[in-house]
Structures are given as structure tokens and as C-alpha cells.
Design a protein around this motif. Structure first.
Motif, PDB file in Angstrom:
ATOM      1  N   ALA A 109      34.473  47.744  20.601  1.00 25.66           N
ATOM      2  CA  ALA A 109      35.383  48.255  19.568  1.00 25.66           C
ATOM      3  C   ALA A 109      34.863  49.525  18.908  1.00 25.66           C
ATOM      4  CB  ALA A 109      35.619  47.181  18.499  1.00 25.66           C
ATOM      5  N   SER A 110      33.591  49.842  19.088  1.00 26.31           N
ATOM      6  CA  SER A 110      33.015  51.017  18.433  1.00 26.31           C
ATOM      7  C   SER A 110      33.514  52.322  19.024  1.00 26.31           C
ATOM      8  CB  SER A 110      31.483  50.972  18.528  1.00 26.31           C
ATOM      9  OG  SER A 110      30.975  49.851  17.818  1.00 26.31           O
ATOM     10  N   ILE A 111      34.230  52.276  20.137  1.00 29.89           N
ATOM     11  CA  ILE A 111      34.769  53.515  20.699  1.00 29.89           C
ATOM     12  C   ILE A 111      36.072  53.932  20.013  1.00 29.89           C
ATOM     13  CG2 ILE A 111      33.761  52.921  22.931  1.00 29.89           C
ATOM     14  CD1 ILE A 111      36.654  52.459  23.926  1.00 29.89           C
ATOM     15  N   LEU A 112      36.641  53.076  19.171  1.00 32.75           N
ATOM     16  CA  LEU A 112      37.917  53.400  18.530  1.00 32.75           C
ATOM     17  C   LEU A 112      37.843  54.657  17.665  1.00 32.75           C
ATOM     18  CD1 LEU A 112      39.247  49.843  17.593  1.00 32.75           C
ATOM     19  CD2 LEU A 112      39.979  51.327  19.468  1.00 32.75           C
ATOM     20  N   PRO A 113      36.811  54.860  16.815  1.00 31.19           N
ATOM     21  CA  PRO A 113      36.768  56.111  16.039  1.00 31.19           C
ATOM     22  C   PRO A 113      36.745  57.361  16.912  1.00 31.19           C
ATOM     23  CG  PRO A 113      35.238  54.514  15.141  1.00 31.19           C
ATOM     24  CD  PRO A 113      35.711  53.953  16.433  1.00 31.19           C
ATOM     25  N   PHE A 114      36.233  57.251  18.139  1.00 27.89           N
ATOM     26  CA  PHE A 114      36.207  58.402  19.038  1.00 27.89           C
ATOM     27  C   PHE A 114      37.528  58.569  19.785  1.00 27.89           C
ATOM     28  CE2 PHE A 114      31.889  56.856  18.567  1.00 27.89           C
ATOM     29  CZ  PHE A 114      31.179  58.018  18.303  1.00 27.89           C
ATOM     30  N   SER A 115      38.361  57.542  19.803  1.00 32.42           N
ATOM     31  CA  SER A 115      39.602  57.572  20.581  1.00 32.42           C
ATOM     32  C   SER A 115      40.798  58.047  19.774  1.00 32.42           C
ATOM     33  CB  SER A 115      39.904  56.172  21.144  1.00 32.42           C
ATOM     34  OG  SER A 115      38.833  55.700  21.913  1.00 32.42           O
ATOM     35  N   PHE A 116      40.679  58.120  18.460  1.00 27.27           N
ATOM     36  CA  PHE A 116      41.787  58.547  17.609  1.00 27.27           C
ATOM     37  C   PHE A 116      41.418  59.834  16.888  1.00 27.27           C
ATOM     38  CE2 PHE A 116      42.596  54.074  18.224  1.00 27.27           C
ATOM     39  CZ  PHE A 116      43.977  53.987  18.293  1.00 27.27           C
ATOM     40  N   LYS A 117      42.459  60.534  16.461  1.00 32.06           N
ATOM     41  CA  LYS A 117      42.251  61.756  15.680  1.00 32.06           C
ATOM     42  C   LYS A 117      43.217  61.759  14.499  1.00 32.06           C
ATOM     43  CE  LYS A 117      45.432  64.572  18.456  1.00 32.06           C
ATOM     44  NZ  LYS A 117      45.563  65.799  19.276  1.00 32.06           N
ATOM     45  N   VAL A 118      42.826  62.434  13.446  1.00 34.34           N
ATOM     46  CA  VAL A 118      43.641  62.529  12.239  1.00 34.34           C
ATOM     47  C   VAL A 118      44.734  63.563  12.465  1.00 34.34           C
ATOM     48  CG1 VAL A 118      43.619  63.005   9.767  1.00 34.34           C
ATOM     49  CG2 VAL A 118      41.653  61.904  10.845  1.00 34.34           C
ATOM     50  N   VAL A 119      45.994  63.202  12.132  1.00 31.30           N
ATOM     51  CA  VAL A 119      47.123  64.098  12.375  1.00 31.30           C
ATOM     52  C   VAL A 119      47.043  65.314  11.467  1.00 31.30           C
ATOM     53  CG1 VAL A 119      49.636  64.294  12.326  1.00 31.30           C
ATOM     54  CG2 VAL A 119      48.565  62.202  13.156  1.00 31.30           C
ATOM     55  N   ASP A 120      46.951  65.090  10.193  1.00 34.87           N
ATOM     56  CA  ASP A 120      46.845  66.180   9.230  1.00 34.87           C
ATOM     57  C   ASP A 120      45.398  66.339   8.790  1.00 34.87           C
ATOM     58  OD1 ASP A 120      49.611  66.633   9.291  1.00 34.87           O
ATOM     59  OD2 ASP A 120      49.942  65.043   7.813  1.00 34.87           O
ATOM     60  N   GLU A 121      45.130  67.489   8.220  1.00 39.36           N
ATOM     61  CA  GLU A 121      43.770  67.740   7.758  1.00 39.36           C
ATOM     62  C   GLU A 121      43.535  67.006   6.444  1.00 39.36           C
ATOM     63  OE1 GLU A 121      41.349  69.202   9.314  1.00 39.36           O
ATOM     64  OE2 GLU A 121      42.648  69.490  11.041  1.00 39.36           O
ATOM     65  N   ASP A 122      43.392  65.706   6.564  1.00 40.46           N
ATOM     66  CA  ASP A 122      43.112  64.863   5.409  1.00 40.46           C
ATOM     67  C   ASP A 122      41.599  64.715   5.280  1.00 40.46           C
ATOM     68  OD1 ASP A 122      42.734  62.694   3.610  1.00 40.46           O
ATOM     69  OD2 ASP A 122      44.785  62.043   3.996  1.00 40.46           O
TER      70      ASP A 122
END
Length: 782
Positions: free
Chosen positions: A507-520
Motif C-alpha cells: 500500500a505504500s506505493i499509493l502516494p507515488f501513484s496519485f498526483k494533486v490536481v490543483d496546486e494545493d
């Protein structure tokens, strides 16, 4: 009547007329009615009369003829005849009387009183008055106090004129519109809305007072208002394209605009009546009654008047239901019928025109509602085309050829659509209001984070999903065997803990698999911290469990022995403190740095070489595993766990070496290599440790069940206690061997042959056996 004359302040000017004529007119004696003079312009007798008040004349001594009012009166007469043919109330004859008001308040009020007198003398009932907007302003106070209802005739609404004019612009491709000039804000808004609906760009909207800012060569200009105002405001609009929309129906040549392209939109007009002077005009029938360019058999005024008269007839039907038992006149019916239905807005729409067409039984295609005329270079006008109402929309019928050049705005304000770029138009926001609203809705409804579209993300997520499902399956298998009370080697608690660590690593690969849409900034910081936290903790948890188990095996299985044992609580404490070091370091890093670092600084920690430095404790644990591996590789405890740990440690070193080298040499693919290390390590643990151990568990359980089904030796004929004991345990002892073992929870060796079952020899041999070291090819629970 004296009370009325004394109490109404607004009637002071006309009190002699009302105090003399009204009582006399309402007197029910034949002498007065015989001496009364009929001053109506037009009259159709009837039981119930509709009185119309029109300013057919104006000016000094009421000598000038108002052509537009004459057109309205003719339309009312034609509409009344249409309603009469409908026979709305059988047995009741409707009448119509038209009175002259000379466009003055005094004459209008006198005409209203005359209508009351004539109705009283003819013993008829007045259904109400029919007036134009200007006459209504003159009579509304008197009508209100006398209880005389006034119904304003419907006319072409400003919004309808705006839609018609914009349809002409659209058909002729007079776009974009540079200026809209009107007498009030409402007219400008109507034209702007109509132009927006047809994707016509409008740059400016001005009142008449600001037309001096336009000047010659002003482009395409649309003007709406009275003819006199438009003529005065358009003197300087030379070398332009001008579309005039006179609200009063008046038009004359524009001599100052002979160098411009001039179009005028006007409603169609009725032809001259066949009857000579039907309204008893004091002058001859006006020569300019209707231009040949505008003549039509049916006009909008006629259709709208049909609607108004039909509404009044329906009002009479309602009164008959209230006051009379049958649909017939009765003595209870008031002489002047008050208004009982809601007054319709006298500004008509396309729906009112279609209703009038249906009532009048007129074909839509033959109805020319408006005419467009064009001014020539000599100042004379020519008919350019006509507008027809088809399929709830206006259609401009003309023989003029139009170019195919696109002059309208794009359907959507994007570069991939066809049309003009209209961001500088005054109606840009309203034109794309729906588009922007949809985009805003999508912006608000879209997720804060989305899955990255790289191919490796989908591949690693698929592998992780399969790995997590396999881990769950092994977890469930062990739980089921425990619930069935099968004998398993070792404590399954550490197996559960390692399975959870493997799942966490996947499950630790999830932060690497998603990206933030807006510059939040907050979400970026969270993802940045999760990358470091998830990676370091997942490695730490797996290596902590492996190291705790390896140290236990190394300390208990010297020379392959099975008799020593380490308390489970000590193993748990050892594992906890090994993992707690990394947990403490990670929490400290996050608390001290993540909340205080911006996006660039956090990315530097999660993507640069500093990220590898944060993994230093995990490397230290892996190094300890390498050092312990030689001491446990021959251990057969817990289903040969030591050998599997040794192989897994060697493969983890290879995985670590691979992803770290790629991380340093190809920094643009850093996320790929980190995920490769996580998925690779978790898969190594799952394949080299859990899958073989699960297989050994399953085969051991099967052999246990086979042993339990062997026949009992209790009923044998042997009388030797030792022989009986040997035979009863022979199968069990034989099954403890390494190959073909059934139950590894017991340890014993049978005598070499059954013939040595002597009591004296056996006792000595038993004690000797326990003094020797056990065979490495046998397994015990201890």
C-alpha cells in the motif's frame, strides 16, 4: 352623481360634463335617448357591447389623422368579426362601438361617458373598454372610480422586436455588432440577450445621448426607439451598416445615411378597406394609410386583438355562470361588468401570435409578421424580405445572397471550436454562462487527487493488488486452521504481523501513484510526507519482524537442536523496540519538518539523495539480517523458516541494490524506482517465505489426518508390554522422519527390530537413547 362630482378631486376640471351628461344619459326616459347623438366612429349593435376608445385624430381642433391608430382600429374590427364567427356564447350577440378621443384627456373622458349613455339607452350591457396604452393613461383614473374596466390592447413586445431584428442580423451575417443604441436599458438588454443566444458578438451598448462617440465608419450598428429619436441620433453614422427598429412604426428616408447600408424592421400593415371611410372620418381616407412595401392580409395587431377580444368574451361567460342560472342574459347581470380574469401582460410574445393564428385559422407560412426594407442610394426604400414565425422561431425569407464566411462566436470558448474569438465582447460572459457554470461545477466536483497516467503506475498497482489478495488468503487460511484446532508449529502471531507488514508495504506505493490536481500546498505537503513515511516504515516493519525471528532461531538452534525455546513475550518486545526506532525517527521528521517546509523543500527531501539518507536505518536492519543469515539457514523450526529467511534476505539485497542505483542515476524516474523497491521487496517476502511455509502447513495437516485414520493395536495378541507399546507407536515413530513425516510435533525412535522387545534390554536402551543427540533428520514440537 352630485356626490361623485363633489368628492373626486381629479374630476374638478371636467365636473360640468360629468354632472350634466352622465345623469341625463343614465335617465331611463325615451326623450333623452331619442335626443342623444351617436358620436361613435364605428358601431356593431349587440346585447353585450365592447367599447373601444382610440385617438384617430390629434393636433389642434382634432384635425390630423393618426395612421397607426387607424391601422389598430381596422385590426380590432377584423379581429372582432373573427371572434363573432367563433360564437363563444350561443344566443348572446356581441357588439362593438369605437369612440374618438382626439388623443386628449377631456375628449377621452367625454367619450367614456357617451359610451355609458348609449349603453343605457340601448338597454345593453357594457363588457368593458378596449384602449391603447396612451389612451389608458388618460382614462385609467376615471375608469377606476366609475367601475369601468379598461383592457389595454396587446402590442408587439420590445423583446419580440429584438429577437426579430437579431434574426435578420444573423441571416445577413451582419456580425459582429459594434454598437447597440436604444432609448433605455431594457431595450439594450433585450437586444443583447437575443444576440447572445445566436452567438453574435456585441462590443458596446449605448444610450442615444452617447452616439456622438461613434462617428463615421462605426461598423455594424443596431438602433431601437422612436423614429424621431433614431433619426436625430444617426446623423453622423455615415459609411456604416445600420439596422433601425422603430417602436412607433414610423419610417422615413434617412438622407444623411445615403452612404451607409440602412435596413428598417417594421410590422406588416393591413391593406385599405374595401368600404370607403368605414370609421366616419371627417377627412378623406389617408393616402399614406399603408405602404405597398408593408401591406399584408393579416397583421400582428389583428392576431393580438383576437386574443384580447376572446379573453373578454370568456370573461362574459364567467359572469353568466355567476349571476345567471343558464348561459343567457338575465336581469341580475350588472350593466357594467367588472374584470374577473387576470389581466394578461399586453406585451405579446410568439405564443400569443401562434394562438391568434390558430383562432383565425391562418396558415403559418402565409403569415408575414414583419417586413425588412432597405434604403437605396436615392433615399427610396425597397423590400428586402419578410419574417415568418415557423416552429416557434423566426425565419427571415429573402432573395439576397449571403457569404459563407463564419462571423459568429464559437460554441465554446476554446481553441478547438470553429468561430470567432469573442473574449473582448460585452456579452462574452452571458454568451458562455452555461459553459462556465458547467466548468465551475466540474471544478468543484472533481477529485482533489487523480491517478497518474504513466504505464508503470497501472502495472505496480496491479501487482500490489494481487499481492494483497494473496496475503489476505494466507491470513484467512491460518485463522481457519487455528479455529479447527490443527497443530501448527510456532506461534502464528508473528506470521500475522509479517503479513500485515507486507500489505502495508504494497500500500505504500499509493502516494507515488496519485498526483494533486490543483496546486494545493496542504495536499502537496501531505503526499510529500506520506512518501517518506510510508517507504521507511514499510521496510522497517518487515525487517523488524524478520530480524526478531532470525535472532530467536540463531539463539535456539545451535547445531540444529530443537530443545531450546525463547519466550514469545521476549520476541515481541525485541521486535517492538527494533521497529520503534524507525517509527520515532519518522514521526520526528514529520513533526519537525513537514509542517514547516514548503513544497520545494519537501520535494527535495522526498525525491533527492536525502531520501536515501532517511532510509539509512532500514539499510542497517538489512545488514543485520545478512549477518544473522548464516546462523539460521539450516534451521528447521517453524517449517524451515530460517532457510527461507536467508533466501529472502539475499533477494532483498539485490532489490535494494537495483532500485537505489536507478534512483541515483535516473532521478527523473525516482518514483518508479522507489515503487519498484517496495513492490519487489514485498513480493520477495511473499513468494520466498509465506507461500512455501503455507504449503508445508497444508501437507503436515494432511498427514496428521492420515495418521489419525490408522487402525488401533489394542486388540493384538502380544502379551509383552514393551511390544504393545512399540506397536502402538510404530506408525507415529516412523512418520517423524524428515521425508514423509506426518506429525512433526513428536520425537521418538523405534527399536531396530520387533524381536528386541525384551523388558530387561529395552529399559537399558531407552535411557541410552535419551543421552544421545537427536537426529537432524527428525522434527519435534520443541
Amino acid at each position: 352623481s352630485p356626490l361623485l362630482c363633489g368628492s373626486k378631486m381629479f374630476l374638478r376640471r371636467f365636473w360640468p360634463i360629468l354632472c350634466i351628461i352622465l345623469p341625463v344619459g343614465l335617465a331611463a326616459n325615451d326623450t333623452t335617448c331619442d335626443s342623444a347623438v351617436d358620436n361613435s366612429l364605428f358601431k356593431i349593435p349587440g346585447d353585450v357591447v365592447i367599447a373601444g376608445f382610440f385617438g384617430a385624430h390629434y393636433g389642434d381642433n382634432c384635425t390630423l389623422v393618426d395612421v397607426d391608430t387607424i391601422q389598430t382600429m381596422a385590426a380590432v374590427v377584423d379581429a372582432f368579426q373573427t371572434v363573432q364567427l367563433k360564437n363563444v356564447i350561443p344566443g348572446v350577440k356581441l357588439g362593438l362601438s369605437l369612440y374618438e378621443t382626439c388623443s386628449t384627456g377631456e375628449m377621452a373622458q367625454k367619450a367614456l361617458v357617451e359610451a355609458l349613455v348609449e349603453a343605457e339607452c340601448s338597454n345593453s350591457i357594457i363588457l368593458g373598454g378596449l384602449v391603447q396604452e396612451t389612451t389608458n393613461e388618460l382614462l385609467k383614473d376615471l375608469g377606476k372610480h366609475l367601475g369601468f374596466p379598461l383592457n389595454v390592447l396587446s402590442s408587439e413586445s420590445r423583446s419580440t422586436l429584438a429577437r426579430i431584428s437579431v434574426r435578420v442580423l444573423h441571416h445577413l451575417k451582419w456580425a459582429p455588432v459594434h454598437y447597440i443604441v436604444t432609448e433605455n436599458t431594457e431595450m439594450r438588454a433585450d437586444i443583447l440577450a437575443a444576440a447572445t443566444s445566436l452567438k453574435i458578438c456585441v462590443y458596446h451598448a449605448l444610450p442615444f445621448e452617447e452616439t456622438y462617440t461613434i462617428g463615421p465608419g462605426g461598423g455594424t450598428i443596431v438602433m431601437m426607439g422612436t423614429f424621431s429619436e433614431m433619426k436625430n441620433a444617426s446623423r453622423q453614422l455615415r459609411e456604416s451598416r445600420v439596422l433601425f427598429i422603430p417602436t412607433d412604426g414610423v419610417f422615413e428616408p434617412f438622407p444623411d445615411l445615403v452612404t451607409s447600408k440602412v435596413l428598417v424592421v417594421l410590422p406588416s400593415r393591413l391593406d385599405e378597406p374595401t368600404m370607403n371611410n368605414p370609421f366616419n372620418l371627417t377627412e378623406q381616407w389617408p393616402d399614406d394609410y399603408g405602404s405597398d412595401l408593408l401591406k399584408a392580409k393579416t397583421t400582428t395587431k389583428q392576431l393580438l386583438a383576437v386574443n384580447d377580444l376572446l379573453d373578454m368574451a370568456n370573461s362574459l361567460k364567467y359572469h353568466l355562470q355567476i349571476h345567471c342560472s343558464e348561459q343567457a342574459l338575465c336581469s341580475k347581470l350588472p350593466k357594467v361588468l367588472p374584470r374577473t380574469v387576470t389581466v394578461r401582460d399586453h406585451a405579446s410574445s410568439e405564443i400569443d401570435l401562434k394562438r391568434g393564428l390558430v383562432i383565425s385559422k391562418i396558415d403559418l407560412e402565409s403569415f408575414e409578421a414583419f417586413v425588412v426594407i432597405e434604403q437605396g442610394t436615392s433615399g427610396s426604400y425597397n423590400k428586402l424580405g419578410s419574417l415568418k414565425l415557423l416552429d416557434d422561431d423566426w425565419f427571415f425569407e429573402t432573395d439576397q445572397n449571403v457569404s459563407e464566411v463564419t462571423v459568429f462566436c464559437r460554441d465554446t470558448p476554446t481553441n478547438d471550436s470553429v468561430g470567432l474569438e469573442c473574449s473582448k465582447c460585452a456579452n462574452f460572459g452571458s454568451m458562455y454562462r452555461g459553459y462556465f457554470a458547467l466548468q465551475s461545477e466540474l471544478e468543484n466536483s472533481k477529485p482533489l487527487v487523480v491517478l497518474r497516467n504513466e504505464a508503470w503506475v497501472a502495472a505496480f498497482l496491479s501487482i500490489s493488488t494481487v499481492g494483497i489478495l494473496c496475503s489476505i488468503a494466507i491470513f484467512v487460511f491460518i485463522i481457519v486452521r487455528i479455529c479447527k484446532k490443527d497443530m501448527l508449529e510456532g506461534n502464528p502471531g508473528f506470521s500475522f504481523l509479517m503479513l500485515l507488514a507486507v500489505v502495508f508495504m504494497y500500500a505504500s506505493i499509493l502516494p507515488f501513484s496519485f498526483k494533486v490536481v490543483d496546486e494545493d500546498s496542504v495536499l502537496n505537503s501531505v503526499f510529500c510526507g506520506l512518501k517518506v513515511l510510508g517507504t521507511s516504515l514499510s521496510y522497517c516493519l518487515v525487517y523488524s519482524v524478520m530480524l526478531a525471528r532470525s535472532l530467536m532461531l540463531a539463539s535456539c538452534d545451535e547445531d540444529g537442536g530443537f530443545m531450546s525455546h525463547v519466550n514469545g513475550y521476549l520476541q515481541t518486545v525485541l521486535c517492538f523496540f527494533i521497529a520503534a526506532v524507525q517509527i520515532a525517527l519518522t514521526i520526528q521528521f514529520w513533526a519537525m519538518n513537514w509542517l514547516l517546509l514548503n513544497k520545494e523543500q519537501c520535494e527535495y527531501l522526498s525525491q533527492g539523495r536525502v531520501f536515501l539518507y532517511l532510509m539509512s536505518y532500514d539499510v542497517f536492519l538489512l545488514a543485520l539480517l545478512i549477518c544473522v543469515s548464516p546462523f539460521i539457514m539450516r534451521s528447521k523450526r517453524n517449517y524451515h523458516e530460517g532457510g527461507y529467511f536467508t533466501v529472502a534476505t539475499f533477494l532483498c539485497v539485490l532489490v535494494w541494490s537495483g532500485w537505489c542505483v536507478g534512483y541515483v542515476l535516473i532521478p527523473q524516474w525516482s518514483d518508479l524506482f522507489v515503487c519498484c523497491g517496495l513492490v519487489g521487496t514485498a513480493s520477495v517476502i511473499l513468494i520466498t517465505v509465506f507461500i512455501p511455509r503455507t504449503y508445508l502447513m497444508l501437507t503436515g495437516i494432511v498427514r496428521d489426518h492420515l495418521v489419525s485414520t490408522l487402525p488401533s493395536l489394542v486388540h493384538t495378541s502380544s502379551t509383552s508390554i514393551v511390544d504393545v507399546n512399540y506397536r502402538s507407536n510404530q506408525a507415529l515413530y516412523d512418520s517423524v522422519q524428515t521425508r514423509g513425516q506426518v506429525n512433526p510435533n513428536y520425537y521418538a525412535e523405534g527399536p531396530p527390530t520387533p524381536s528386541t522387545s525384551k523388558m530387561e534390554d529395552t529399559e537399558g536402551n531407552v535411557y541410552e537413547r535419551y543421552d544421545r543427540s537427536p537426529s537432524p533428520l527428525t522434527v519435534t514440537r520443541f
